[in-house]
Design a protein around this motif. Structure first.
Motif, PDB file in Angstrom:
ATOM      1  N   ARG A 203       0.876  -1.182   0.000  1.00  0.00           N
ATOM      2  CA  ARG A 203       0.000   0.000   0.000  1.00  0.00           C
ATOM      3  C   ARG A 203       0.907   1.223   0.000  1.00  0.00           C
ATOM      4  NH1 ARG A 203      -3.316   0.499   5.056  1.00  0.00           N
ATOM      5  NH2 ARG A 203      -4.328   2.168   3.868  1.00  0.00           N
ATOM      6  N   LEU A 204       0.499   2.232  -0.721  1.00  0.00           N
ATOM      7  CA  LEU A 204       1.301   3.449  -0.799  1.00  0.00           C
ATOM      8  C   LEU A 204       0.399   4.646  -1.062  1.00  0.00           C
ATOM      9  CD1 LEU A 204       3.991   5.075  -1.155  1.00  0.00           C
ATOM     10  CD2 LEU A 204       3.936   4.365  -3.569  1.00  0.00           C
ATOM     11  N   LEU A 205       0.585   5.698  -0.267  1.00  0.00           N
ATOM     12  CA  LEU A 205      -0.059   6.973  -0.531  1.00  0.00           C
ATOM     13  C   LEU A 205       1.058   7.954  -0.852  1.00  0.00           C
ATOM     14  CD1 LEU A 205      -2.788   8.554  -0.485  1.00  0.00           C
ATOM     15  CD2 LEU A 205      -2.145   9.299   1.823  1.00  0.00           C
ATOM     16  N   ALA A 206       1.105   8.444  -2.091  1.00  0.00           N
ATOM     17  CA  ALA A 206       2.237   9.251  -2.533  1.00  0.00           C
ATOM     18  C   ALA A 206       1.773  10.515  -3.246  1.00  0.00           C
ATOM     19  CB  ALA A 206       3.137   8.435  -3.473  1.00  0.00           C
ATOM     20  N   ASP A 207       2.509  11.594  -3.010  1.00  0.00           N
ATOM     21  CA  ASP A 207       2.291  12.837  -3.749  1.00  0.00           C
ATOM     22  C   ASP A 207       3.066  12.716  -5.057  1.00  0.00           C
ATOM     23  OD1 ASP A 207       2.145  15.352  -4.807  1.00  0.00           O
ATOM     24  OD2 ASP A 207       2.872  16.401  -3.035  1.00  0.00           O
ATOM     25  N   THR A 208       2.353  12.448  -6.125  1.00  0.00           N
ATOM     26  CA  THR A 208       2.977  12.187  -7.425  1.00  0.00           C
ATOM     27  C   THR A 208       3.065  13.434  -8.298  1.00  0.00           C
ATOM     28  OG1 THR A 208       0.827  11.577  -8.361  1.00  0.00           O
ATOM     29  CG2 THR A 208       2.162   9.798  -7.413  1.00  0.00           C
ATOM     30  N   SER A 209       2.734  14.580  -7.727  1.00  0.00           N
ATOM     31  CA  SER A 209       2.711  15.812  -8.516  1.00  0.00           C
ATOM     32  C   SER A 209       4.097  16.195  -9.015  1.00  0.00           C
ATOM     33  CB  SER A 209       2.132  16.965  -7.688  1.00  0.00           C
ATOM     34  OG  SER A 209       2.948  17.239  -6.561  1.00  0.00           O
ATOM     35  N   SER A 210       4.121  16.940 -10.093  1.00  0.00           N
ATOM     36  CA  SER A 210       5.368  17.494 -10.619  1.00  0.00           C
ATOM     37  C   SER A 210       5.373  18.994 -10.342  1.00  0.00           C
ATOM     38  CB  SER A 210       5.488  17.232 -12.122  1.00  0.00           C
ATOM     39  OG  SER A 210       4.388  17.809 -12.811  1.00  0.00           O
TER      40      SER A 210
ATOM     41  N   ARG B 119       0.006  14.797 -11.948  1.00  0.00           N
ATOM     42  CA  ARG B 119       0.532  13.963 -13.023  1.00  0.00           C
ATOM     43  C   ARG B 119      -0.622  13.291 -13.755  1.00  0.00           C
ATOM     44  NH1 ARG B 119       5.837  12.805 -13.388  1.00  0.00           N
ATOM     45  NH2 ARG B 119       6.070  13.620 -11.255  1.00  0.00           N
ATOM     46  N   ASP B 120      -0.521  13.196 -15.067  1.00  0.00           N
ATOM     47  CA  ASP B 120      -1.568  12.551 -15.848  1.00  0.00           C
ATOM     48  C   ASP B 120      -1.772  11.116 -15.370  1.00  0.00           C
ATOM     49  OD1 ASP B 120      -1.824  14.854 -17.330  1.00  0.00           O
ATOM     50  OD2 ASP B 120      -0.522  14.157 -18.951  1.00  0.00           O
ATOM     51  N   ALA B 121      -3.040  10.699 -15.300  1.00  0.00           N
ATOM     52  CA  ALA B 121      -3.377   9.382 -14.770  1.00  0.00           C
ATOM     53  C   ALA B 121      -2.672   8.252 -15.517  1.00  0.00           C
ATOM     54  CB  ALA B 121      -4.893   9.180 -14.804  1.00  0.00           C
ATOM     55  N   GLU B 122      -2.562   8.388 -16.839  1.00  0.00           N
ATOM     56  CA  GLU B 122      -1.945   7.305 -17.614  1.00  0.00           C
ATOM     57  C   GLU B 122      -0.451   7.171 -17.360  1.00  0.00           C
ATOM     58  OE1 GLU B 122      -2.382  10.935 -20.367  1.00  0.00           O
ATOM     59  OE2 GLU B 122      -3.575   9.885 -18.843  1.00  0.00           O
ATOM     60  N   LYS B 123       0.151   8.197 -16.735  1.00  0.00           N
ATOM     61  CA  LYS B 123       1.587   8.155 -16.453  1.00  0.00           C
ATOM     62  C   LYS B 123       1.905   7.612 -15.060  1.00  0.00           C
ATOM     63  CE  LYS B 123       2.721  12.010 -19.543  1.00  0.00           C
ATOM     64  NZ  LYS B 123       3.330  13.361 -19.645  1.00  0.00           N
ATOM     65  N   LEU B 124       0.877   7.417 -14.226  1.00  0.00           N
ATOM     66  CA  LEU B 124       1.105   6.980 -12.855  1.00  0.00           C
ATOM     67  C   LEU B 124       1.720   5.583 -12.740  1.00  0.00           C
ATOM     68  CD1 LEU B 124      -2.092   8.470 -11.177  1.00  0.00           C
ATOM     69  CD2 LEU B 124       0.277   9.244 -10.906  1.00  0.00           C
TER      70      LEU B 124
ATOM     71  N   GLN C  58      -5.725   5.072  -7.549  1.00  0.00           N
ATOM     72  CA  GLN C  58      -6.829   6.026  -7.469  1.00  0.00           C
ATOM     73  C   GLN C  58      -6.379   7.308  -6.788  1.00  0.00           C
ATOM     74  OE1 GLN C  58      -9.863   3.961  -5.268  1.00  0.00           O
ATOM     75  NE2 GLN C  58      -8.872   4.261  -3.300  1.00  0.00           N
ATOM     76  N   ARG C  59      -7.065   8.395  -7.082  1.00  0.00           N
ATOM     77  CA  ARG C  59      -6.741   9.686  -6.498  1.00  0.00           C
ATOM     78  C   ARG C  59      -7.285   9.770  -5.065  1.00  0.00           C
ATOM     79  NH1 ARG C  59      -3.013  12.164  -9.925  1.00  0.00           N
ATOM     80  NH2 ARG C  59      -3.786  12.157 -12.069  1.00  0.00           N
ATOM     81  N   GLY C  60      -6.575  10.513  -4.235  1.00  0.00           N
ATOM     82  CA  GLY C  60      -7.079  10.836  -2.909  1.00  0.00           C
ATOM     83  C   GLY C  60      -6.542   9.924  -1.819  1.00  0.00           C
ATOM     84  N   PRO C  61      -6.868  10.230  -0.572  1.00  0.00           N
ATOM     85  CA  PRO C  61      -7.721  11.336  -0.137  1.00  0.00           C
ATOM     86  C   PRO C  61      -6.983  12.678  -0.156  1.00  0.00           C
ATOM     87  CG  PRO C  61      -6.849  10.207   1.759  1.00  0.00           C
ATOM     88  CD  PRO C  61      -6.382   9.433   0.556  1.00  0.00           C
TER      89      PRO C  61
ATOM     90  N   THR D 235      -3.780  22.328  -0.363  1.00  0.00           N
ATOM     91  CA  THR D 235      -4.324  20.976  -0.251  1.00  0.00           C
ATOM     92  C   THR D 235      -3.498  20.010  -1.088  1.00  0.00           C
ATOM     93  OG1 THR D 235      -6.572  21.811   0.074  1.00  0.00           O
ATOM     94  CG2 THR D 235      -6.351  19.514  -0.589  1.00  0.00           C
ATOM     95  N   LEU D 236      -2.998  18.983  -0.446  1.00  0.00           N
ATOM     96  CA  LEU D 236      -2.278  17.928  -1.166  1.00  0.00           C
ATOM     97  C   LEU D 236      -3.298  16.977  -1.794  1.00  0.00           C
ATOM     98  CD1 LEU D 236       0.466  17.047   1.484  1.00  0.00           C
ATOM     99  CD2 LEU D 236       0.673  18.566  -0.481  1.00  0.00           C
ATOM    100  N   LYS D 237      -2.990  16.521  -2.998  1.00  0.00           N
ATOM    101  CA  LYS D 237      -3.877  15.602  -3.695  1.00  0.00           C
ATOM    102  C   LYS D 237      -3.074  14.367  -4.099  1.00  0.00           C
ATOM    103  CE  LYS D 237      -6.659  19.465  -5.344  1.00  0.00           C
ATOM    104  NZ  LYS D 237      -7.191  20.199  -6.526  1.00  0.00           N
ATOM    105  N   PRO D 238      -2.770  13.518  -3.116  1.00  0.00           N
ATOM    106  CA  PRO D 238      -1.918  12.360  -3.384  1.00  0.00           C
ATOM    107  C   PRO D 238      -2.646  11.258  -4.148  1.00  0.00           C
ATOM    108  CG  PRO D 238      -2.696  12.278  -1.135  1.00  0.00           C
ATOM    109  CD  PRO D 238      -3.195  13.577  -1.717  1.00  0.00           C
ATOM    110  N   THR D 239      -1.901  10.232  -4.476  1.00  0.00           N
ATOM    111  CA  THR D 239      -2.411   9.070  -5.197  1.00  0.00           C
ATOM    112  C   THR D 239      -2.244   7.829  -4.334  1.00  0.00           C
ATOM    113  OG1 THR D 239      -1.720  10.069  -7.287  1.00  0.00           O
ATOM    114  CG2 THR D 239      -2.205   7.711  -7.311  1.00  0.00           C
ATOM    115  N   SER D 240      -3.282   7.012  -4.284  1.00  0.00           N
ATOM    116  CA  SER D 240      -3.237   5.744  -3.551  1.00  0.00           C
ATOM    117  C   SER D 240      -2.896   4.607  -4.515  1.00  0.00           C
ATOM    118  CB  SER D 240      -4.580   5.458  -2.874  1.00  0.00           C
ATOM    119  OG  SER D 240      -4.856   6.415  -1.875  1.00  0.00           O
TER     120      SER D 240
END
Length: 200
Positions: free
Chosen positions: A95-102, A113-118, A139-142, A154-159
């Motif tokens: 399990r991983l919750l990560a801030d994948t933003s650039s 980051r674009d969903a297809e690049k995750l 999936q996005r969030g929380p 607001t951080l918008k990490p990826t699960s």
């Protein structure tokens, strides 16, 4: 050597209610468990959930520094050498919750980051250490609110969740210790792993 800690919060405690609303306060609270170290020098990563906080660190935390009755239970496992515990070709659930933003070069603003690049984002960070199963759930969030001094964002990490196969145990251990992505001070970047049943 790595310490893994589980903290069960007291939901009625005023400080717990305040910390839950602000990742900066969560950061300060977790950092207070290591009074002689900065978060980075103790390799502290954490994941703050509704009533539970998972903490990973190279230094044993001190629970006596928490406010009275802040927790209903705390438990730290004996230190683990993850590189020695893992085996090549072993399958692990993660399990991983990560801030994948650039970060854009011109404005220095965060860009999702674009969903297809995750999937490639995760694979690149595990390259040489582990192979991610193709059916990884993403999936996005929380969303995580941060209020620091006069700033708010607001951080918008990826699960991420799924299975990975160990390639290089020591490299994977080092990668997990370092954490994934941005905002590691605010509850992102901790990968939790556990052996799958198929390992025997």
């Amino acid at each position: 050597m790595m310490y893994y800690t589980r903290i069960i919060l007291n939901p009625r405690h005023l400080k717990v209610k305040e910390d839950r609303q602000n990742a900066y306060l969560q950061h300060r609270r977790i950092e207070s468990l290591f009074p002689e170290h900065k978060r980075s020098t103790a390799d502290v990563l954490f994941r703050w959930e509704q009533q539970t906080v998972i903490v990973q660190s190279t230094v044993e935390p001190r629970f006596d520094l928490l406010p009275q009755n802040y927790t209903s239970d705390t438990k730290t496992k004996p230190p683990l050498d993850l590189g020695q515990a893992l085996k090549p070709e072993q399958w692990m659930e993660f399990r991983l919750l990560a801030d994948t933003s650039s970060i854009t070069k011109d404005t220095r603003q965060r860009k999702p980051r674009d969903a297809e690049k995750l999937p490639d984002w995760l694979k690149s960070r595990l390259e040489g250490a582990a192979k991610v199963d193709e059916y990884c759930a993403i999936q996005r969030g929380p969303h995580i609110p941060v209020h620091r001094h006069q700033q708010q964002w607001t951080l918008k990490p990826t699960s991420f969740s799924g299975y990975l196969q160990v390639i290089n145990p020591e490299q994977l251990a080092q990668t997990i210790a370092a954490g994934f992505g941005r905002s590691r001070a605010y509850g992102c970047g901790l990968m939790q792993i556990a052996p799958t049943r198929s390992n025997g």
